[in-house]
Design a protein around this motif. Structure first.
Motif, PDB file in Angstrom:
ATOM      1  N   SER A  73      41.406  37.807  43.323  1.00 18.49           N
ATOM      2  CA  SER A  73      41.351  37.380  41.863  1.00 18.49           C
ATOM      3  C   SER A  73      42.336  36.267  41.519  1.00 18.49           C
ATOM      4  N   SER A  74      41.715  35.325  40.787  1.00 16.23           N
ATOM      5  CA  SER A  74      42.588  34.232  40.177  1.00 16.23           C
ATOM      6  C   SER A  74      42.882  34.327  38.788  1.00 16.23           C
ATOM      7  N   ALA A  75      44.165  33.936  38.329  1.00 16.77           N
ATOM      8  CA  ALA A  75      44.544  34.255  36.984  1.00 16.77           C
ATOM      9  C   ALA A  75      43.465  33.037  36.010  1.00 16.77           C
ATOM     10  N   THR A  76      43.019  32.145  36.586  1.00 23.56           N
ATOM     11  CA  THR A  76      42.544  31.162  35.857  1.00 23.56           C
ATOM     12  C   THR A  76      40.963  31.273  35.552  1.00 23.56           C
ATOM     13  N   ASP A  77      40.298  32.281  36.613  1.00 28.89           N
ATOM     14  CA  ASP A  77      39.051  32.424  36.387  1.00 28.89           C
ATOM     15  C   ASP A  77      38.585  33.133  34.904  1.00 28.89           C
ATOM     16  N   ALA A  78      37.428  32.653  34.773  1.00 31.01           N
ATOM     17  CA  ALA A  78      36.755  33.360  33.440  1.00 31.01           C
ATOM     18  C   ALA A  78      36.497  34.871  33.880  1.00 31.01           C
ATOM     19  N   ILE A  79      36.846  35.890  33.117  1.00 32.52           N
ATOM     20  CA  ILE A  79      36.403  37.022  33.290  1.00 32.52           C
ATOM     21  C   ILE A  79      35.211  37.711  32.693  1.00 32.52           C
ATOM     22  N   ARG A  80      34.289  38.228  33.431  1.00 33.22           N
ATOM     23  CA  ARG A  80      32.964  38.616  33.017  1.00 33.22           C
ATOM     24  C   ARG A  80      33.065  40.107  32.388  1.00 33.22           C
ATOM     25  N   LEU A  81      32.188  40.202  31.526  1.00 33.09           N
ATOM     26  CA  LEU A  81      32.369  41.647  30.641  1.00 33.09           C
ATOM     27  C   LEU A  81      32.230  43.024  31.730  1.00 33.09           C
ATOM     28  N   ASP A  82      31.632  42.824  32.784  1.00 26.57           N
ATOM     29  CA  ASP A  82      31.671  43.798  33.877  1.00 26.57           C
ATOM     30  C   ASP A  82      32.978  44.290  34.423  1.00 26.57           C
ATOM     31  N   GLU A  83      33.802  42.839  34.763  1.00 29.56           N
ATOM     32  CA  GLU A  83      35.025  43.021  35.257  1.00 29.56           C
ATOM     33  C   GLU A  83      35.922  43.449  34.457  1.00 29.56           C
ATOM     34  N   LEU A  84      35.882  42.834  32.879  1.00 35.49           N
ATOM     35  CA  LEU A  84      36.733  43.407  32.065  1.00 35.49           C
ATOM     36  C   LEU A  84      36.448  45.035  31.902  1.00 35.49           C
ATOM     37  N   ALA A  85      35.385  45.513  31.656  1.00 34.40           N
ATOM     38  CA  ALA A  85      34.947  46.791  31.606  1.00 34.40           C
ATOM     39  C   ALA A  85      35.633  47.765  32.839  1.00 34.40           C
ATOM     40  N   GLY A  86      35.383  47.107  34.030  1.00 33.72           N
ATOM     41  CA  GLY A  86      36.165  47.877  35.186  1.00 33.72           C
ATOM     42  C   GLY A  86      37.806  48.008  35.098  1.00 33.72           C
ATOM     43  N   LEU A  87      38.215  46.870  34.523  1.00 37.46           N
ATOM     44  CA  LEU A  87      40.025  47.019  34.348  1.00 37.46           C
ATOM     45  C   LEU A  87      40.255  47.929  33.192  1.00 37.46           C
ATOM     46  N   CYS A  88      39.537  47.841  32.037  1.00 34.66           N
ATOM     47  CA  CYS A  88      39.905  48.623  31.243  1.00 34.66           C
ATOM     48  C   CYS A  88      39.562  50.072  31.446  1.00 34.66           C
ATOM     49  N   MET A  89      38.719  50.668  32.216  1.00 40.51           N
ATOM     50  CA  MET A  89      38.195  51.929  32.491  1.00 40.51           C
ATOM     51  C   MET A  89      39.377  52.423  33.390  1.00 40.51           C
ATOM     52  N   LYS A  90      39.980  51.596  34.511  1.00 42.88           N
ATOM     53  CA  LYS A  90      41.197  51.857  35.309  1.00 42.88           C
ATOM     54  C   LYS A  90      42.314  51.869  34.560  1.00 42.88           C
ATOM     55  N   THR A  91      42.732  50.858  33.788  1.00 42.46           N
ATOM     56  CA  THR A  91      43.875  50.748  33.018  1.00 42.46           C
ATOM     57  C   THR A  91      44.236  51.828  31.955  1.00 42.46           C
ATOM     58  N   TRP A  92      43.253  52.199  31.371  1.00 41.81           N
ATOM     59  CA  TRP A  92      43.249  53.287  30.317  1.00 41.81           C
ATOM     60  C   TRP A  92      42.946  54.528  30.932  1.00 41.81           C
ATOM     61  N   GLU A  93      42.580  54.613  32.092  1.00 40.39           N
ATOM     62  CA  GLU A  93      42.130  55.966  32.547  1.00 40.39           C
ATOM     63  C   GLU A  93      40.698  56.590  31.562  1.00 40.39           C
ATOM     64  N   ILE A  94      40.047  55.906  31.385  1.00 41.63           N
ATOM     65  CA  ILE A  94      38.776  56.396  30.798  1.00 41.63           C
ATOM     66  C   ILE A  94      37.918  56.964  31.816  1.00 41.63           C
ATOM     67  N   PRO A  95      37.607  58.327  31.752  1.00 40.83           N
ATOM     68  CA  PRO A  95      36.883  59.027  32.686  1.00 40.83           C
ATOM     69  C   PRO A  95      35.708  58.517  33.085  1.00 40.83           C
ATOM     70  N   GLY A  96      34.675  58.099  32.118  1.00 41.35           N
ATOM     71  CA  GLY A  96      33.522  57.780  32.454  1.00 41.35           C
ATOM     72  C   GLY A  96      32.339  58.966  32.890  1.00 41.35           C
ATOM     73  N   GLY A  97      31.193  58.265  33.200  1.00 40.16           N
ATOM     74  CA  GLY A  97      30.160  59.259  33.634  1.00 40.16           C
ATOM     75  C   GLY A  97      30.112  59.500  35.191  1.00 40.16           C
ATOM     76  N   LEU A  98      29.183  60.315  35.695  1.00 34.05           N
ATOM     77  CA  LEU A  98      28.927  60.507  37.015  1.00 34.05           C
ATOM     78  C   LEU A  98      28.990  59.569  37.962  1.00 34.05           C
ATOM     79  N   PHE A  99      28.122  58.522  37.885  1.00 30.71           N
ATOM     80  CA  PHE A  99      28.143  57.214  38.643  1.00 30.71           C
ATOM     81  C   PHE A  99      29.306  56.486  38.758  1.00 30.71           C
ATOM     82  N   TYR A 100      29.960  56.336  37.668  1.00 27.73           N
ATOM     83  CA  TYR A 100      31.253  55.535  37.509  1.00 27.73           C
ATOM     84  C   TYR A 100      32.387  56.452  38.654  1.00 27.73           C
ATOM     85  N   ARG A 101      32.394  57.776  38.005  1.00 25.63           N
ATOM     86  CA  ARG A 101      33.327  58.600  38.805  1.00 25.63           C
ATOM     87  C   ARG A 101      33.272  58.381  40.323  1.00 25.63           C
TER      88      ARG A 101
END
Length: 152
Positions: A73-101
């Motif tokens: 991953s490069s610090a200068t790359d624009a982040i996509r919404l799915d990448e942002l969501a994945g990072l948020c879920m991992k960082t703030w430990e949001i449990p998510g649904g069955l498929f995410y788990r």
């Protein structure tokens, strides 16, 4: 009245503990496209307020080392919404649904945050996001795992 004063006191204490450098936050808010490094900086400061002295490249490398961002991953790359969501879920430990788990895939993280109302119905996982929109999403995720204030 006491509750309003308590909220203000807690707000200013939180700003002192979790406050990032004002120039970096202003840069993030004004960004036409949020980058991986900018999101990594906010997440790194969440983990440890001492990380606020890092630049975006160092914060990105820290999250790669912790396994929160994919290798390369490069610090200068624009982040996509799915990448942002994945990072948020991992960082703030949001449990998510069955498929995410089961998969920890960004696609299912995006669907989970969309179901929680963090994204609009028209958002697509491949969209990029402005700094202001991204910070709103990040703050919503921070609130997810932040304990509520005691009430009288």
């Amino acid at each position: 009245m006491k509750q309003k004063i308590l909220v203000l006191v807690v707000f200013f204490l939180a700003m002192a503990v979790y406050g990032q450098e004002a120039s970096k936050v202003t840069e993030i808010l004004n960004a036409p496209q949020l980058t991986t490094g900018q999101v990594a900086y906010i997440a790194a400061c969440w983990f440890d307020p001492a990380n606020e002295t890092m630049d975006f490249h160092e914060a990105t490398q820290l999250l790669i080392d912790q396994g929160l961002l994919k290798e390369g991953s490069s610090a200068t790359d624009a982040i996509r919404l799915d990448e942002l969501a994945g990072l948020c879920m991992k960082t703030w430990e949001i449990p998510g649904g069955l498929f995410y788990r089961l998969t920890k895939a960004n696609r299912y993280a995006f669907k989970e945050l969309k179901a929680l109302g963090y994204f609009s119905a028209n958002d697509d996982p491949s969209f990029s996001v402005t700094g202001f929109q991204g910070m709103n999403i990040l703050f919503k995720c921070m609130e997810y795992n932040t304990p509520a204030l005691p009430t009288e």
